[in-house]
Write a protein that holds these residues in place. Structure first.
Motif, PDB file in Angstrom:
ATOM      1  N   GLY A   1       0.768  -1.238   0.000  1.00 17.50           N
ATOM      2  CA  GLY A   1       0.000   0.000   0.000  1.00 17.50           C
ATOM      3  C   GLY A   1       0.794   1.280   0.000  1.00 17.50           C
ATOM      4  O   GLY A   1       0.225   2.359  -0.124  1.00 17.50           O
ATOM      5  N   GLU A   2       2.085   1.185   0.158  1.00 16.64           N
ATOM      6  CA  GLU A   2       2.908   2.389   0.116  1.00 16.64           C
ATOM      7  C   GLU A   2       3.176   2.702  -1.347  1.00 16.64           C
ATOM      8  O   GLU A   2       3.529   1.827  -2.120  1.00 16.64           O
ATOM      9  CB  GLU A   2       4.223   2.128   0.852  1.00 16.64           C
ATOM     10  CG  GLU A   2       5.047   3.357   1.055  1.00 16.64           C
ATOM     11  CD  GLU A   2       6.292   3.071   1.892  1.00 16.64           C
ATOM     12  OE1 GLU A   2       7.158   3.956   1.892  1.00 16.64           O
ATOM     13  OE2 GLU A   2       6.398   2.009   2.519  1.00 16.64           O
ATOM     14  N   TYR A   3       2.979   3.946  -1.741  1.00 15.84           N
ATOM     15  CA  TYR A   3       3.257   4.259  -3.138  1.00 15.84           C
ATOM     16  C   TYR A   3       3.857   5.643  -3.278  1.00 15.84           C
ATOM     17  O   TYR A   3       3.354   6.613  -2.723  1.00 15.84           O
ATOM     18  CB  TYR A   3       2.020   4.175  -4.041  1.00 15.84           C
ATOM     19  CG  TYR A   3       2.430   4.423  -5.461  1.00 15.84           C
ATOM     20  CD1 TYR A   3       3.006   3.407  -6.198  1.00 15.84           C
ATOM     21  CD2 TYR A   3       2.360   5.694  -6.016  1.00 15.84           C
ATOM     22  CE1 TYR A   3       3.485   3.628  -7.472  1.00 15.84           C
ATOM     23  CE2 TYR A   3       2.840   5.929  -7.284  1.00 15.84           C
ATOM     24  CZ  TYR A   3       3.398   4.904  -8.012  1.00 15.84           C
ATOM     25  OH  TYR A   3       3.882   5.128  -9.269  1.00 15.84           O
ATOM     26  N   ASP A   4       4.905   5.678  -4.013  1.00 13.86           N
ATOM     27  CA  ASP A   4       5.518   6.914  -4.468  1.00 13.86           C
ATOM     28  C   ASP A   4       6.230   6.546  -5.761  1.00 13.86           C
ATOM     29  O   ASP A   4       6.804   5.456  -5.857  1.00 13.86           O
ATOM     30  CB  ASP A   4       6.535   7.430  -3.437  1.00 13.86           C
ATOM     31  CG  ASP A   4       7.054   8.803  -3.819  1.00 13.86           C
ATOM     32  OD1 ASP A   4       6.462   9.804  -3.371  1.00 13.86           O
ATOM     33  OD2 ASP A   4       8.045   8.864  -4.587  1.00 13.86           O
ATOM     34  N   PRO A   5       6.183   7.401  -6.765  1.00 16.91           N
ATOM     35  CA  PRO A   5       6.877   7.072  -8.017  1.00 16.91           C
ATOM     36  C   PRO A   5       8.346   6.705  -7.814  1.00 16.91           C
ATOM     37  O   PRO A   5       8.894   5.883  -8.543  1.00 16.91           O
ATOM     38  CB  PRO A   5       6.736   8.345  -8.853  1.00 16.91           C
ATOM     39  CG  PRO A   5       5.516   9.009  -8.325  1.00 16.91           C
ATOM     40  CD  PRO A   5       5.478   8.688  -6.851  1.00 16.91           C
ATOM     41  N   SER A   6       8.979   7.266  -6.806  1.00 14.60           N
ATOM     42  CA  SER A   6      10.388   6.957  -6.575  1.00 14.60           C
ATOM     43  C   SER A   6      10.594   5.514  -6.122  1.00 14.60           C
ATOM     44  O   SER A   6      11.664   4.934  -6.353  1.00 14.60           O
ATOM     45  CB  SER A   6      10.993   7.930  -5.557  1.00 14.60           C
ATOM     46  OG  SER A   6      10.345   7.805  -4.309  1.00 14.60           O
ATOM     47  N   ILE A   7       9.583   4.902  -5.502  1.00  9.80           N
ATOM     48  CA  ILE A   7       9.704   3.498  -5.111  1.00  9.80           C
ATOM     49  C   ILE A   7       9.694   2.621  -6.358  1.00  9.80           C
ATOM     50  O   ILE A   7      10.499   1.696  -6.488  1.00  9.80           O
ATOM     51  CB  ILE A   7       8.581   3.076  -4.140  1.00  9.80           C
ATOM     52  CG1 ILE A   7       8.602   3.922  -2.877  1.00  9.80           C
ATOM     53  CG2 ILE A   7       8.728   1.588  -3.780  1.00  9.80           C
ATOM     54  CD1 ILE A   7       7.386   3.708  -1.972  1.00  9.80           C
TER      55      ILE A   7
END
Length: 160
Positions: free
Chosen positions: A71-77
């Motif tokens: 559920g964690e989302y950031d484009p950098s991930i």
């Protein structure tokens, strides 16, 4: 779990399979340093200079995929995941070259053991490729895959 997170589960599974295979490559090839007949086996030290960073990149890719799936989302991930898959692929080529040198230089009684290491490396690479393809599908980078759940600005993939 939200639908987009469920889509990442196959990526996590394939990366975990790749990691398991890598564990076997690391364990078996390192063991050769502790056997008198193979402690100075040509190619092993050089191969390890690529195996260690290949392992790091697999671990980092796997952790990134786990974070996204949970559920964690950031484009950098996603970008981290993609770049680490690419870096592991590059290192794998050198690992494979080192394994070929090792096989050729090994005493005949150890050649089957090194062939087994090579089979584990084959598995590690195959599962990594599966993860790459699945990631491309999830991010919408593969042609003909339809609408991605990620906006165009969030896609990490012109990297592949």
């Amino acid at each position: 779990m939200r639908q987009q997170n469920v889509m990442w589960q196959p990526v996590v599974i394939e990366l975990n399979r790749s990691l398991y295979s890598e564990e076997m490559v690391c364990s078996m090839s390192t063991q050769l340093f502790y056997i008198p007949e193979t402690e100075n086996l040509q190619g092993n030290e050089e191969m390890h200079s690529h195996l260690v960073p290949a392992s790091y990149h697999r671990v980092t890719a796997s952790g990134s995929a786990e974070r996204i799936m949970n559920g964690e989302y950031d484009p950098s991930i996603v970008q981290t995941l993609v770049n680490c898959i690419q870096n592991a692929e590059q290192r794998d080529r050198n690992v494979r070259n080192g394994l070929q040198v090792m096989r050729n230089a090994a005493p005949s009684s150890y050649k089957p053991f090194i062939e087994n290491i090579i089979r584990w490396q084959d598995d590690a690479e195959r599962y990594l490729q599966n993860a790459k393809q699945l990631t491309m599908q999830v991010t919408g980078a593969a042609e003909g895959q339809g609408q991605s759940p990620y906006s165009q600005s969030q896609r990490a993939w012109p990297y592949f």
